[in-house]
Design an enzyme around this catalytic site. Structure first.
Site, PDB file in Angstrom:
ATOM      1  N   ASP A  20      -4.609  -6.230   5.396  1.00 37.62           N
ATOM      2  CA  ASP A  20      -5.624  -7.053   6.062  1.00 37.62           C
ATOM      3  C   ASP A  20      -5.573  -8.494   5.569  1.00 37.62           C
ATOM      4  O   ASP A  20      -5.913  -9.405   6.294  1.00 37.62           O
ATOM      5  CB  ASP A  20      -7.015  -6.471   5.791  1.00 37.62           C
ATOM      6  CG  ASP A  20      -7.238  -5.197   6.592  1.00 37.62           C
ATOM      7  OD1 ASP A  20      -6.848  -5.173   7.778  1.00 37.62           O
ATOM      8  OD2 ASP A  20      -7.770  -4.216   6.035  1.00 37.62           O
TER       9      ASP A  20
ATOM     10  N   PHE B 209      -4.490   3.321  14.927  1.00 37.91           N
ATOM     11  CA  PHE B 209      -4.878   4.328  13.948  1.00 37.91           C
ATOM     12  C   PHE B 209      -6.090   3.794  13.198  1.00 37.91           C
ATOM     13  O   PHE B 209      -6.332   2.591  13.182  1.00 37.91           O
ATOM     14  CB  PHE B 209      -3.726   4.589  12.957  1.00 37.91           C
ATOM     15  CG  PHE B 209      -2.845   5.736  13.373  1.00 37.91           C
ATOM     16  CD1 PHE B 209      -1.999   5.617  14.462  1.00 37.91           C
ATOM     17  CD2 PHE B 209      -2.862   6.935  12.675  1.00 37.91           C
ATOM     18  CE1 PHE B 209      -1.183   6.669  14.849  1.00 37.91           C
ATOM     19  CE2 PHE B 209      -2.050   7.997  13.048  1.00 37.91           C
ATOM     20  CZ  PHE B 209      -1.214   7.869  14.134  1.00 37.91           C
TER      21      PHE B 209
ATOM     22  N   PRO C 196      -3.069 -11.833  10.556  1.00 33.91           N
ATOM     23  CA  PRO C 196      -3.329 -11.563  11.983  1.00 33.91           C
ATOM     24  C   PRO C 196      -3.487 -10.060  12.181  1.00 33.91           C
ATOM     25  O   PRO C 196      -2.848  -9.266  11.486  1.00 33.91           O
ATOM     26  CB  PRO C 196      -2.064 -12.075  12.678  1.00 33.91           C
ATOM     27  CG  PRO C 196      -1.017 -12.120  11.619  1.00 33.91           C
ATOM     28  CD  PRO C 196      -1.719 -12.347  10.314  1.00 33.91           C
ATOM     29  N   ASP C 197      -4.333  -9.676  13.112  1.00 34.70           N
ATOM     30  CA  ASP C 197      -4.498  -8.252  13.430  1.00 34.70           C
ATOM     31  C   ASP C 197      -3.565  -7.913  14.595  1.00 34.70           C
ATOM     32  O   ASP C 197      -3.781  -8.355  15.723  1.00 34.70           O
ATOM     33  CB  ASP C 197      -5.955  -7.947  13.781  1.00 34.70           C
ATOM     34  CG  ASP C 197      -6.194  -6.443  13.814  1.00 34.70           C
ATOM     35  OD1 ASP C 197      -5.473  -5.748  14.567  1.00 34.70           O
ATOM     36  OD2 ASP C 197      -7.067  -5.963  13.077  1.00 34.70           O
ATOM     37  N   ILE C 198      -2.541  -7.145  14.307  1.00 30.16           N
ATOM     38  CA  ILE C 198      -1.505  -6.877  15.311  1.00 30.16           C
ATOM     39  C   ILE C 198      -2.063  -6.018  16.445  1.00 30.16           C
ATOM     40  O   ILE C 198      -1.863  -6.300  17.631  1.00 30.16           O
ATOM     41  CB  ILE C 198      -0.295  -6.192  14.643  1.00 30.16           C
ATOM     42  CG1 ILE C 198       0.299  -7.135  13.589  1.00 30.16           C
ATOM     43  CG2 ILE C 198       0.764  -5.804  15.674  1.00 30.16           C
ATOM     44  CD1 ILE C 198       1.250  -6.489  12.619  1.00 30.16           C
TER      45      ILE C 198
ATOM     46  N   ASN D 194       0.855  -1.192   0.000  1.00 30.66           N
ATOM     47  CA  ASN D 194       0.000   0.000   0.000  1.00 30.66           C
ATOM     48  C   ASN D 194       0.889   1.239   0.000  1.00 30.66           C
ATOM     49  O   ASN D 194       2.112   1.143  -0.039  1.00 30.66           O
ATOM     50  CB  ASN D 194      -0.966  -0.031   1.192  1.00 30.66           C
ATOM     51  CG  ASN D 194      -0.217  -0.058   2.504  1.00 30.66           C
ATOM     52  OD1 ASN D 194       0.474   0.902   2.852  1.00 30.66           O
ATOM     53  ND2 ASN D 194      -0.308  -1.179   3.222  1.00 30.66           N
TER      54      ASN D 194
ATOM     55  N   LYS E 292     -13.931   0.746  15.399  1.00 22.17           N
ATOM     56  CA  LYS E 292     -12.634   0.039  15.459  1.00 22.17           C
ATOM     57  C   LYS E 292     -12.107  -0.010  16.889  1.00 22.17           C
ATOM     58  O   LYS E 292     -11.566  -1.020  17.333  1.00 22.17           O
ATOM     59  CB  LYS E 292     -11.597   0.756  14.582  1.00 22.17           C
ATOM     60  CG  LYS E 292     -11.367   0.040  13.276  1.00 22.17           C
ATOM     61  CD  LYS E 292     -10.441   0.748  12.335  1.00 22.17           C
ATOM     62  CE  LYS E 292     -10.702   0.186  10.938  1.00 22.17           C
ATOM     63  NZ  LYS E 292     -10.204   0.995   9.865  1.00 22.17           N
TER      64      LYS E 292
ATOM     65  N   LYS F 281       8.473 -18.102  -9.609  1.00 20.17           N
ATOM     66  CA  LYS F 281       7.812 -16.967 -10.258  1.00 20.17           C
ATOM     67  C   LYS F 281       6.665 -17.475 -11.142  1.00 20.17           C
ATOM     68  O   LYS F 281       6.846 -18.430 -11.898  1.00 20.17           O
ATOM     69  CB  LYS F 281       8.848 -16.210 -11.106  1.00 20.17           C
ATOM     70  CG  LYS F 281       8.282 -14.982 -11.738  1.00 20.17           C
ATOM     71  CD  LYS F 281       9.285 -14.315 -12.666  1.00 20.17           C
ATOM     72  CE  LYS F 281       8.571 -13.254 -13.485  1.00 20.17           C
ATOM     73  NZ  LYS F 281       9.310 -12.895 -14.681  1.00 20.17           N
TER      74      LYS F 281
ATOM     75  N   LYS G 178     -11.389  -3.635  18.350  1.00 19.07           N
ATOM     76  CA  LYS G 178     -10.009  -4.099  18.522  1.00 19.07           C
ATOM     77  C   LYS G 178      -9.566  -4.097  19.987  1.00 19.07           C
ATOM     78  O   LYS G 178      -8.585  -4.720  20.348  1.00 19.07           O
ATOM     79  CB  LYS G 178      -9.060  -3.232  17.695  1.00 19.07           C
ATOM     80  CG  LYS G 178      -9.448  -3.227  16.200  1.00 19.07           C
ATOM     81  CD  LYS G 178      -8.259  -3.163  15.303  1.00 19.07           C
ATOM     82  CE  LYS G 178      -8.671  -3.110  13.842  1.00 19.07           C
ATOM     83  NZ  LYS G 178      -7.608  -3.467  12.921  1.00 19.07           N
TER      84      LYS G 178
HETATM   85  O1  PMT Z   1       2.941   6.135   6.465  1.00 21.97           O
HETATM   86  P1  PMT Z   1       2.400   7.480   6.039  1.00 21.97           P
HETATM   87  O2  PMT Z   1       2.547   7.712   4.549  1.00 21.97           O
HETATM   88  O3  PMT Z   1       2.959   8.605   6.847  1.00 21.97           O
HETATM   89  O4  PMT Z   1       0.813   7.468   6.290  1.00 21.97           O
HETATM   90  C1  PMT Z   1       0.330   7.372   7.587  1.00 21.97           C
HETATM   91  C2  PMT Z   1      -0.861   6.399   7.686  1.00 21.97           C
HETATM   92  C3  PMT Z   1      -2.003   6.928   6.847  1.00 21.97           C
HETATM   93  C4  PMT Z   1      -0.468   5.023   7.193  1.00 21.97           C
HETATM   94  C5  PMT Z   1      -1.238   6.345   9.204  1.00 21.97           C
HETATM   95  O5  PMT Z   1      -1.583   7.630   9.639  1.00 21.97           O
HETATM   96  C6  PMT Z   1      -2.409   5.399   9.431  1.00 21.97           C
HETATM   97  O6  PMT Z   1      -3.566   5.738   9.326  1.00 21.97           O
HETATM   98  N1  PMT Z   1      -2.070   4.135   9.789  1.00 21.97           N
HETATM   99  C7  PMT Z   1      -3.038   3.040   9.931  1.00 21.97           C
HETATM  100  C8  PMT Z   1      -3.329   2.461   8.583  1.00 21.97           C
HETATM  101  C9  PMT Z   1      -4.302   1.294   8.650  1.00 21.97           C
HETATM  102  O7  PMT Z   1      -3.930   0.197   8.316  1.00 21.97           O
HETATM  103  O8  PMT Z   1      -5.460   1.580   9.153  1.00 21.97           O
HETATM  104  P2  PMT Z   1      -6.688   0.514   9.346  1.00 21.97           P
HETATM  105  O9  PMT Z   1      -7.852   1.350   9.636  1.00 21.97           O
HETATM  106  O10 PMT Z   1      -6.749  -0.443   8.199  1.00 21.97           O
HETATM  107  O11 PMT Z   1      -6.245  -0.312  10.594  1.00 21.97           O
HETATM  108  C10 PMT Z   1      -6.658   0.025  11.914  1.00 21.97           C
HETATM  109  C11 PMT Z   1      -5.563  -0.258  12.899  1.00 21.97           C
HETATM  110  O12 PMT Z   1      -5.317  -1.652  12.948  1.00 21.97           O
HETATM  111  C12 PMT Z   1      -4.240   0.387  12.602  1.00 21.97           C
HETATM  112  O13 PMT Z   1      -3.685   0.797  13.824  1.00 21.97           O
HETATM  113  C13 PMT Z   1      -3.421  -0.720  11.976  1.00 21.97           C
HETATM  114  O14 PMT Z   1      -2.016  -0.565  12.244  1.00 21.97           O
HETATM  115  C14 PMT Z   1      -3.962  -1.925  12.717  1.00 21.97           C
HETATM  116  N2  PMT Z   1      -3.909  -3.176  11.953  1.00 21.97           N
HETATM  117  C15 PMT Z   1      -4.647  -3.358  10.836  1.00 21.97           C
HETATM  118  C16 PMT Z   1      -4.627  -4.586  10.197  1.00 21.97           C
HETATM  119  C17 PMT Z   1      -3.844  -5.624  10.724  1.00 21.97           C
HETATM  120  N3  PMT Z   1      -3.795  -6.804  10.134  1.00 21.97           N
HETATM  121  N4  PMT Z   1      -3.129  -5.425  11.830  1.00 21.97           N
HETATM  122  C18 PMT Z   1      -3.151  -4.228  12.460  1.00 21.97           C
HETATM  123  O15 PMT Z   1      -2.484  -4.052  13.469  1.00 21.97           O
END
Ligand code: PMT
Length: 403
Positions: free
Chosen positions: A277, A325, A305-307, A209, A339, A287, A343
């Protein structure tokens, strides 16, 4: 930055001592209270009158001064300081400190103190490069002494090379960094995730991403500046490793989870990484080949896994304060609140990542701090400022007993 900090400046006998009145001025401009100790050697280059005038305090120079001992007591000189700074720190002075000699006021103070010590070496290039000096520097650094500089450049002796004392402004900045790094969160540990994850399709292709790591790295740096021992677990980014932060580089979500769990225990966790995700369930060791006329291979996905959720629900190792975030393109606050509940973290920093916002990869961010019972809208800030504000809020929460 140095408001109220009491610095005991020990001036040893090197030509760079002529720069110390300027150093005192810069430290005092930043709010520090500076008291000077002058060695016999130092007094050959700068007078007590000058240092006394710029520090607006008495200058101490004798271990056996009846008056000084009566008024203050030499041990109290270091007791009443927040840090001891030796500038210039000559080769001789470094050797004495490393050996624990105490044959004058300066070295006695340095041996008797339990306060942080910083040294700004200054000497001839060959003296600096001598194995004895380098061994002394290693010994002192190993004991937790902060070494500032030296710089490379022209020397008073006509030679060129390493050994010039750092400039007064550089020393003042190093001291600011030192105090910042020994700040409100000193003694606590933080885990921060940053950047994207790469989910392999085959040995050469992956799904990723647009996260640049700017936001997560800025948060790690801000927490480190407040004194946390910070581990930054980052996916692949172009961002330089923040100095003073322990950085673990990973690629996939599963690697990120392993690295995060290895970084525990921590009092603080901030998950700013854009973790995929899903990963490709049909990942191949070879390949994938393009067969002319054949349909493209289907990609089967499976959930990663969701960290954030894993850390938030860890039984014995849950960090006291877990911040996630939410990257949303619609219903930003409502989705972030959902969220937070789903979470199990304590706070969510919600940001709109619609294409026109340039949140991904840009230098600024407009965020909302969502907690169980409040939503705080922050103005548009640079990512560094978001990091600093978040670190301050985390320090407020920990000081108030959260976690
Ligand atoms: O890196 P930059 O270019 O500076 O941009 C910053 C950012 C936009 C990436 C940052 O500000 C941000 O929003 N990070 C979270 C991105 C994200 O994956 O958001 P989400 O809404 O999909 O996930 C929610 C939360 O779950 C996040 O804290 C994410 O780290 C966490 N997560 C999600 C999926 C997963 N499998 N494991 C996780 O821990």
């Amino acid at each position: 930055m140095l408001a109220g900090k009491r610095i005991l400046l020990i001036v040893a006998g090197g030509i760079a001592a002529y720069k110390t009145p300027d150093l005192v001025r810069h430290l005092r401009e930043r709010g520090a209270v500076v008291r000077c100790v002058l060695t016999d050697g130092g007094a050959q280059f700068v007078t007590p009158l000058t240092l006394g005038a710029v520090s607006e305090d008495k200058v101490y120079d004798s271990l056996f001064s009846l008056t000084d001992e009566h008024e203050m007591g030499h041990i109290n000189l270091s007791r009443q300081a927040d840090a001891l700074l030796v500038a210039p720190a000559t080769a001789n002075m470094l050797a004495k400190i490393a050996q624990g000699l105490a044959d004058d006021l300066a070295t006695t103070l340095l041996l008797a103190t339990d306060k942080p010590v910083l040294v700004a070496p200054a000497m001839n290039v060959r003296m600096w490069g001598h194995p004895a000096t380098q061994a002394n520097i290693d010994t002192l650094a190993g004991r937790g002494v902060t070494v500032i500089g030296p710089n490379e450049g022209d020397m008073a002796c006509g030679e060129y090379g390493m050994g010039r004392m750092s400039e007064p402004l550089e020393i003042a900045a190093a001291i600011e960094n030192f105090f910042a790094a020994n700040g409100r969160l000193t003694g606590s540990r933080a885990l921060v995730t940053s950047g994207p994850t790469y989910e392999p399709i085959d040995p050469v292709r992956y799904i990723a991403n647009r996260s640049s790591g700017k936001q997560g790295h800025a948060i790690a740096e801000a927490l480190m500046r407040l004194g946390t021992k910070t581990t930054l677990v980052t996916g692949p980014t172009q961002q330089p490793d923040p100095p003073g932060v322990q950085v673990v580089h990973v690629e996939s979500a599963r690697q990120m989870l392993v690295a995060c769990e290895a970084a525990l225990p921590a009092e603080i966790a901030v998950c700013a990484a854009a973790v995929a995700d899903w990963r490709v369930d049909t990942q191949t060791d070879q390949k994938l080949k393009k067969n002319t006329g054949a349909p493209p291979p289907p990609l089967m996905m499976t959930e990663n896994p969701d960290i954030l959720q894993t850390l938030s629900n860890a039984k014995n190792t849950r960090p006291g304060l877990v911040v996630g975030f939410a990257a949303e393109t619609e219903n930003v606050i409502a989705n972030a609140q959902a969220k937070l509940a789903r979470k199990g973290c304590d706070w969510i920093v919600a940001n709109d990542v619609s294409p026109n916002t340039e949140t991904f990869a840009g230098d600024a961010n407009t965020v909302h701090l969502v907690t169980a019972d409040s939503v705080e809208d922050w103005p548009r800030l640079s990512k560094a400022e978001v990091g600093e504000r978040l670190a301050d809020r985390i320090a407020d929460a920990l000081e108030a007993g959260h976690g």
